[in-house]
Motif scaffolding. Structure first.
Motif, PDB file in Angstrom:
ATOM      1  N   ARG A  29       0.818  -1.222   0.000  1.00 54.02           N
ATOM      2  CA  ARG A  29       0.000   0.000   0.000  1.00 54.02           C
ATOM      3  C   ARG A  29       0.851   1.272   0.000  1.00 54.02           C
ATOM      4  O   ARG A  29       0.598   2.192  -0.772  1.00 54.02           O
ATOM      5  CB  ARG A  29      -0.932   0.022   1.224  1.00 54.02           C
ATOM      6  N   ASP A  30       1.841   1.301   0.901  1.00 54.55           N
ATOM      7  CA  ASP A  30       2.571   2.561   1.101  1.00 54.55           C
ATOM      8  C   ASP A  30       3.751   2.721   0.142  1.00 54.55           C
ATOM      9  O   ASP A  30       4.038   3.817  -0.312  1.00 54.55           O
ATOM     10  CB  ASP A  30       3.069   2.666   2.550  1.00 54.55           C
ATOM     11  N   THR A  35      -3.411   0.277  -3.607  1.00 54.29           N
ATOM     12  CA  THR A  35      -4.278   0.369  -2.431  1.00 54.29           C
ATOM     13  C   THR A  35      -5.485  -0.573  -2.486  1.00 54.29           C
ATOM     14  O   THR A  35      -6.391  -0.469  -1.665  1.00 54.29           O
ATOM     15  CB  THR A  35      -4.775   1.813  -2.234  1.00 54.29           C
ATOM     16  N   GLY A  36      -5.479  -1.475  -3.460  1.00 60.40           N
ATOM     17  CA  GLY A  36      -6.597  -2.423  -3.538  1.00 60.40           C
ATOM     18  C   GLY A  36      -6.684  -3.321  -2.319  1.00 60.40           C
ATOM     19  O   GLY A  36      -7.779  -3.610  -1.816  1.00 60.40           O
ATOM     20  N   LYS A  38      -6.771  -4.069   1.443  1.00 62.27           N
ATOM     21  CA  LYS A  38      -7.235  -3.174   2.507  1.00 62.27           C
ATOM     22  C   LYS A  38      -6.733  -3.587   3.880  1.00 62.27           C
ATOM     23  O   LYS A  38      -6.471  -4.764   4.129  1.00 62.27           O
ATOM     24  CB  LYS A  38      -8.771  -3.173   2.540  1.00 62.27           C
ATOM     25  N   GLU A  39      -6.671  -2.596   4.779  1.00 61.48           N
ATOM     26  CA  GLU A  39      -6.435  -2.921   6.181  1.00 61.48           C
ATOM     27  C   GLU A  39      -7.751  -2.727   6.939  1.00 61.48           C
ATOM     28  O   GLU A  39      -8.239  -1.606   7.060  1.00 61.48           O
ATOM     29  CB  GLU A  39      -5.355  -2.020   6.804  1.00 61.48           C
ATOM     30  N   GLY A  40      -8.302  -3.838   7.420  1.00 64.51           N
ATOM     31  CA  GLY A  40      -9.556  -3.752   8.168  1.00 64.51           C
ATOM     32  C   GLY A  40      -9.341  -3.850   9.660  1.00 64.51           C
ATOM     33  O   GLY A  40     -10.154  -3.385  10.450  1.00 64.51           O
ATOM     34  N   ILE A  76      -5.073  -7.945  -5.727  1.00 64.61           N
ATOM     35  CA  ILE A  76      -6.296  -7.784  -6.528  1.00 64.61           C
ATOM     36  C   ILE A  76      -6.014  -7.043  -7.827  1.00 64.61           C
ATOM     37  O   ILE A  76      -6.627  -7.335  -8.855  1.00 64.61           O
ATOM     38  CB  ILE A  76      -7.392  -7.075  -5.689  1.00 64.61           C
ATOM     39  N   GLU A  77      -5.039  -6.126  -7.798  1.00 66.36           N
ATOM     40  CA  GLU A  77      -4.736  -5.359  -9.011  1.00 66.36           C
ATOM     41  C   GLU A  77      -4.144  -6.236 -10.102  1.00 66.36           C
ATOM     42  O   GLU A  77      -4.175  -5.863 -11.287  1.00 66.36           O
ATOM     43  CB  GLU A  77      -3.751  -4.216  -8.706  1.00 66.36           C
TER      44      GLU A  77
ATOM     45  N   GLY B  22     -10.077  -3.499  -7.285  1.00 69.29           N
ATOM     46  CA  GLY B  22      -9.238  -2.767  -6.333  1.00 69.29           C
ATOM     47  C   GLY B  22      -9.009  -1.318  -6.704  1.00 69.29           C
ATOM     48  O   GLY B  22      -8.124  -0.660  -6.161  1.00 69.29           O
ATOM     49  N   MET B 187     -16.496  -2.707   7.825  1.00 67.34           N
ATOM     50  CA  MET B 187     -15.167  -3.263   7.530  1.00 67.34           C
ATOM     51  C   MET B 187     -14.157  -2.143   7.286  1.00 67.34           C
ATOM     52  O   MET B 187     -12.985  -2.287   7.608  1.00 67.34           O
ATOM     53  CB  MET B 187     -15.234  -4.209   6.333  1.00 67.34           C
TER      54      MET B 187
END
Lengths: 168, 757
Positions: A29-30, A35-36, A38-40, A76-77, B22, B187
């Motif tokens: 992500r960083d 960013t696909g 995720k952090e939940g 996912i990308e 995404g 979420m």
């Protein structure tokens, strides 16, 4: 401490200088700006960060980036064919209502892919088991199972023809 | 049944492709140039005086750009409808989630480090954590200026004569039910980015279900800061779940605004999961005493309910849930004599917000558990008992709710048919049922229940709809799309819906009360009808026909009386634009339903129409472990019309699953004000492994006022779930659990108490 790691990211050979404590999710992500994933929760409980490392679905928030040296990472990308054709699981989640708010969807789809790559015709219990680590608050899971089943019911050759690995 | 081209079709969610790949951006994914990271320091005590705050070490840390405390908050900046909640506290703290200070720094790690360097000296005060204790005269006061912990709220009604009806009743049951805190568990966690331009106008990107009302809150915040005549633009990124949690503005949003103002930089505050559990609000907990009685034939004579609601330390929408509880209390089934009273009481606990169903699941848990008990006492089959008392079209309830379309009996029939299809009476297996009423045609909570829509058509036969509706994952954009596409003879792919930005989207009171399909749908329909008028006139001119003869369908305008006369809509639009004296095709419409604010006695037709439903469930109870397993679930809903059956079923499935969690597993464990389970290990949201087989029969009653006959369906799925399950447990093992969630421990204790009795 920093180190340089080499890995295949969504089909592309990649090298990155990282700190030892960097998580795979932070890297994705960083550092890589993808960013696909995720952090939940940040503690491996919700599965929103699920990515595939060498055929295994892993929680990227718990996985050290240093561990991917020499490995293949798919997010996912990187699931759709670069020519724009969606992976059958992406199509199925779209068409069968497997996506509402969508925050769990990237992780859910990656876990489903890891399952179907290993077991193309899972039973309902096997689907439930494989997705037990991916929480969804919107769908009640019903249409997520419908989505996975729609792909598992497809002809195996047809799936292989468009599956990610074959497109690389 | 119908001749629609787009309405009634299971069209996938419009943004699903971006979500599946995404690409979509949540607040988590947004970063602005020069952006700072904000972090909040919370109280270490549930109730304490703040003696001293030393921010010097935090301020000296390299990378820190601002440290603020309550002293930096303008006195008039207060949150919630009761305005008892400043975004950062001064003087004293009243709960563990109280904000004490905040920082902005160049990166998150520095912000966290700075927070740890702020030194606060507290002087602990005695706390009160039980609302009934808090009502006592000698209880510690949460807010001294109120002189009592009981809020001055008007929740009291009495229609008919409950005492007289009680004396006449052949059968009476009386019980106490209760339910604890549960939380939304979106979420995607909460977050906001505030940014001022050089003219001091604010742009805030935030997770909200109420863009227009949030804009008003933030404008008031700016005024309190001395910034008058400024603009506020609210941009709503993609939202990772709402369920009511984003129906009020929060302290973190105001703190982000203050930090952005102090630093002149964009500031982002992003909650982690623990913070999400600890510092966002819950469903309103309730203690509910209920008595109901019927005559010898099973006709309900009265319903008498009194409630005590733990308000927590501050007041948000949770304290107004009695206004919605009134709906099932006065109008679920025909009940001529009704009395209701609710008291909201300050404690040093967390405070509640809106959550899917807005008080209805709590009230329905008490009502439908009690209905089952009453039916059994009267010796009447409980489904039959419900049919005897079911609402009917044309009814006006004691609260003056006018029942128009009503499929309650059909829902009960469908549930009973499915439950009866398996008659094997296995030991420990039981079935249960519960019904629901909910607002289905908007809800006039504010002075307006309105929503706007603007449509413009381009040269290529495409429409852009700017809607006030807020999509939070439920599919509001699809409903608006399908209504406009149908009305204009276009296809789904021709209609783009914009719902993300107060600078371009029209006003709306928000995604609440299951009102979006009905209200935003009617707004979109109104705008589409206006533009359709322009289109048909244009087509009539071009085709040398009459507007009344023009039919718009699947991208073509044609003359119904002469099949040779037709023209593609895109071509027609080009003719409109590229001709002398041309015209632009656009329209706007504001729809405010003809529903009523509740009057002083709470009478008034709150909603244009009401949604009904019945749920049935088969459970197996393991009497050794107390564990309840849901074997089979049926959720029948009167939806008016299913504009999109795929998304509608998704709302029901998701609602039911949330309801099953409410019934069996979910609870925020709050011990002396402290949340003990702020993570998904200990707060039990149901997982894929817990998924149950759900069938969701759709009963279409084609409501006269709904867009294409539709009513709301966002909340009803989780309303009757808990009582249906409690009733099934009673059927299975003969014990009645009156406190949610129904954990194995409670089941075992109840079995033990029954056996000892």
């Amino acid at each position: 401490m920093t180190r340089k790691i080499s890995y295949i990211f969504n089909g592309n050979a990649t090298e990155t200088e990282i700190e030892d404590h960097l998580t795979l999710l932070e890297l994705i992500r960083d550092r890589l700006g993808q960013t696909g994933s995720k952090e939940g929760c940040g503690s491996g409980e919700c599965g929103a960060c699920t990515v595939i490392v060498d055929d295994q679905a892993v929680n990227a928030c718990l996985y050290l980036a240093a561990e991917i040296d020499g490995k293949t990472v798919q997010t996912i990308e990187g699931l759709a064919n670069p020519n724009g054709t969606l992976h059958p699981l992406q199509t199925a989640f779209i068409e069968h209502g497997g996506i509402q708010c969508g925050f769990c969807s990237p992780g859910m789809i990656m876990s489903s892919k890891a399952l179907l790559d290993e077991n193309p015709n899972p039973t309902e219990d096997e689907i439930k088991h494989a997705l037990a680590g991916n929480m969804c608050r919107c769908t009640g899971y019903v249409q997520i199972f419908d989505s996975v089943k729609a792909v598992s019911a497809q002809d195996e050759q047809e799936i292989k023809a468009v599956a990610w690995k074959e497109t690389q | 049944m119908s001749d629609f081209a787009v309405i009634g079709k299971p069209i996938p969610k419009l943004d699903a492709i971006d979500k599946a790949t995404g690409r979509v951006k949540y607040i988590q994914d947004i970063k602005l140039d020069g952006m700072l990271y904000g972090k909040i320091l919370y109280s270490r005590y549930p109730h304490a005086r703040i003696v001293k705050i030393d921010i010097s070490k935090a301020k000296a840390l390299p990378g820190v750009r601002a440290v603020i405390t309550g002293e930096d908050v303008p006195p008039k900046m207060k949150l919630g409808f009761y305005k008892d909640n400043p975004p950062i506290k001064t003087g004293k703290v009243c709960s563990y989630r109280d904000e004490v200070a905040a920082v902005a720094a160049t990166d998150l790690e520095t912000a966290e480090k700075a927070i740890s360097l702020i030194e606060v000296t507290y002087e602990a005060l005695p706390g009160v954590f039980d609302p009934e204790e808090a009502m006592r005269k000698d209880a510690p006061l949460i807010h001294e200026k109120h002189r009592s912990n009981i809020l001055k709220l008007p929740w009291k009604l009495h229609y008919g004569d409950v005492e007289a009806a009680r004396n006449e009743a052949a059968f009476v049951v009386e019980d106490r039910y209760s339910c604890t805190w549960v939380t939304h568990c979106c979420m995607g966690t909460s977050g906001a980015i505030a940014d001022f331009d050089y003219a001091n106008n604010l742009t805030i990107q935030t997770n909200t279900q109420i863009p227009s009302l949030a804009q008003k809150d933030f404008l008031e915040a700016l005024k309190a800061m001395g910034l008058t005549e400024k603009r506020v633009r609210v941009i709503k990124p993609c939202i990772g779940g709402g369920f009511g949690s984003k129906l009020d503005t929060y302290a973190y949003e105001h703190i982000a605004i203050l930090l952005a103002w102090h630093t002149r930089k964009p500031v982002k505050i992003m909650f982690d999961r623990e913070e999400e559990f600890k510092a966002t609000s819950t469903r309103q907990p309730a203690i509910m005493n209920i008595a109901q009685g019927c005559d010898a034939d099973g006709k309900l004579l009265f319903r008498d309910i009194s409630m005590i609601l733990d308000n927590g330390a501050y007041t948000s929408w949770g304290a107004t849930t009695p206004s919605v509880m009134m709906m099932p209390i006065t109008t679920l089934y025909r009940v001529p004599n009704v009395r209701f009273k609710a008291q909201c009481v300050y404690t040093n606990n967390t405070y509640a917000q809106a959550m899917r169903g807005y008080g209805n699941p709590q009230a329905t848990f008490a009502i439908e558990s009690s209905i089952e008990t009453l039916a059994r006492k009267a010796g009447i089959d409980s489904a039959e008992f419900r049919r005897i008392n079911a609402n009917q079209s044309g009814d006006v309830s004691p609260q003056k709710f006018r029942i128009t379309s009503c499929g309650l009996n059909e829902c009960i029939d469908r549930v009973q048919t499915q439950l009866d299809s398996n008659t094997s009476k296995e030991k420990g297996v039981g079935v249960g049922m519960a019904s629901l009423i909910h607002v289905g045609g908007g809800a006039r909570i504010y002075k307006s229940d309105g929503c706007g829509a603007i449509i413009k058509l381009d040269d290529f036969g495409k429409a852009v709809v700017f809607t006030g509706a807020t999509d939070i994952g439920q599919g509001a954009d699809n409903i608006v799309n399908q209504i406009v596409a149908e009305e204009l003879g276009l296809l789904t792919q021709d209609v783009h819906v914009v719902h993300t930005d107060t600078d371009v989207c029209p006003w709306d009171v928000g995604a609440h009360a299951s009102r979006t399909t009905f209200v935003a749908g009617n707004a979109a329909l109104g705008a589409a009808r206006k533009i359709k008028g322009q289109l048909t006139e244009l087509a009539a001119r071009v085709l040398e026909s009459k507007p009344a003869n023009i039919c718009l369908r699947e991208r073509v305008a044609s003359d119904k009386t002469n099949s040779k006369k037709s023209i593609p809509i895109d071509k027609l639009l080009r003719k409109a634009h590229f001709s002398a004296g041309g015209q632009m095709l656009s329209s706007e419409y504001f729809y405010d339903p003809d529903n009523e604010n509740m009057g002083k006695d709470f009478r008034g037709n709150l909603s244009m129409t009401y949604a009904f439903g019945a749920h049935g469930v088969r459970v197996r109870v393991d009497v050794e472990t107390g564990k309840v397993k849901v074997l089979d679930y049926v959720a029948a809903h009167d939806v008016g019309r299913a504009i999109n059956p795929l998304l509608l079923e998704g709302q029901v499935y998701g609602g039911v699953m949330m309801g099953i969690g409410y019934a069996l597993t979910e609870q925020v464990i709050c011990e002396k004000g402290e949340i003990m389970n702020p993570n998904f290990r200990d707060y039990k949201v149901l997982t894929a492994k817990d998924a149950v087989p759900i069938t969701a029969p759709v009963i279409e009653t084609i409501d006269a006022d709904g867009p294409f006959g539709a009513k709301g369906i966002g909340e009803p799925g989780c309303v009757p779930t808990a009582p249906a399950i409690a009733n099934a447990i009673y059927d299975a093992i003969g014990v009645r659990i009156k406190d949610l969630p129904i954990t194995p421990e409670k089941v075992l204790t109840a079995i033990k108490e029954r056996d000892e009795a």
